[in-house]
Enzyme design. Sequence first.
Site, PDB file in Angstrom:
ATOM      1  N   HIS A   8       6.892   2.892  26.154  1.00  0.00           N
ATOM      2  CA  HIS A   8       7.898   3.710  26.827  1.00  0.00           C
ATOM      3  C   HIS A   8       7.251   4.807  27.654  1.00  0.00           C
ATOM      4  O   HIS A   8       6.079   5.111  27.487  1.00  0.00           O
ATOM      5  CB  HIS A   8       8.889   4.316  25.830  1.00  0.00           C
ATOM      6  CG  HIS A   8       8.300   5.337  24.907  1.00  0.00           C
ATOM      7  ND1 HIS A   8       7.746   5.013  23.685  1.00  0.00           N
ATOM      8  CD2 HIS A   8       8.187   6.683  25.020  1.00  0.00           C
ATOM      9  CE1 HIS A   8       7.316   6.111  23.079  1.00  0.00           C
ATOM     10  NE2 HIS A   8       7.562   7.152  23.879  1.00  0.00           N
ATOM     11  N   HIS A  13       4.745  12.048  28.549  1.00  0.00           N
ATOM     12  CA  HIS A  13       3.689  11.223  27.971  1.00  0.00           C
ATOM     13  C   HIS A  13       4.004   9.758  28.206  1.00  0.00           C
ATOM     14  O   HIS A  13       5.110   9.415  28.611  1.00  0.00           O
ATOM     15  CB  HIS A  13       3.515  11.510  26.472  1.00  0.00           C
ATOM     16  CG  HIS A  13       4.660  11.071  25.603  1.00  0.00           C
ATOM     17  ND1 HIS A  13       5.754  11.879  25.358  1.00  0.00           N
ATOM     18  CD2 HIS A  13       4.880   9.931  24.914  1.00  0.00           C
ATOM     19  CE1 HIS A  13       6.594  11.244  24.546  1.00  0.00           C
ATOM     20  NE2 HIS A  13       6.074  10.051  24.263  1.00  0.00           N
ATOM     21  N   GLU A  20       0.591   8.368  23.622  1.00  0.00           N
ATOM     22  CA  GLU A  20       1.124   8.022  22.300  1.00  0.00           C
ATOM     23  C   GLU A  20       0.716   6.605  21.958  1.00  0.00           C
ATOM     24  O   GLU A  20       0.750   5.710  22.794  1.00  0.00           O
ATOM     25  CB  GLU A  20       2.644   8.116  22.299  1.00  0.00           C
ATOM     26  CG  GLU A  20       3.296   7.684  21.010  1.00  0.00           C
ATOM     27  CD  GLU A  20       4.815   7.679  21.076  1.00  0.00           C
ATOM     28  OE1 GLU A  20       5.427   7.021  20.209  1.00  0.00           O
ATOM     29  OE2 GLU A  20       5.394   8.313  21.987  1.00  0.00           O
TER      30      GLU A  20
END
Length: 136
Positions: A11, A81, A130
């Site tokens: 994502h 991010h 992440e």
Amino acid sequence: MPVIEVECIDHLTLVVSDLDKSRHFYADVLGMREVPRPNFDFAGLWFQAGDTLLHLILTHDKSGPAGVFSPEKTPSTRTHHFAFRVPDAGAAWDALQASGEELTVISPPKFRPDGAVQVFLADPDGHVVELSSEPR
């Protein structure tokens, strides 16, 4: 031989200042489908874009600011991010720790409200990365 194996981009997260305006842009203008998000303790929206999710976070006192900014000034898991899906984020964390690599850790493994595991690092330029694995 790499330390871990990334499967794909999971994502993209953007911090926004107005959820209604953002919903209009991403759903009504760009045609993305709004999808349910876990019951976080902060406001946001999730949209499906093909195989990738777009996560929007409403700016708050623990997030980065809305818009473009310099991440090294506000290292946070709730800021701009990108996320890579890995088979097991906890195992990836263990492998990174054992590798001896010098890392900038923003957050060691933690559980999202839906059970997914997340690890947050900064790349050499301060971009927040992440590593995420699906709930078991």
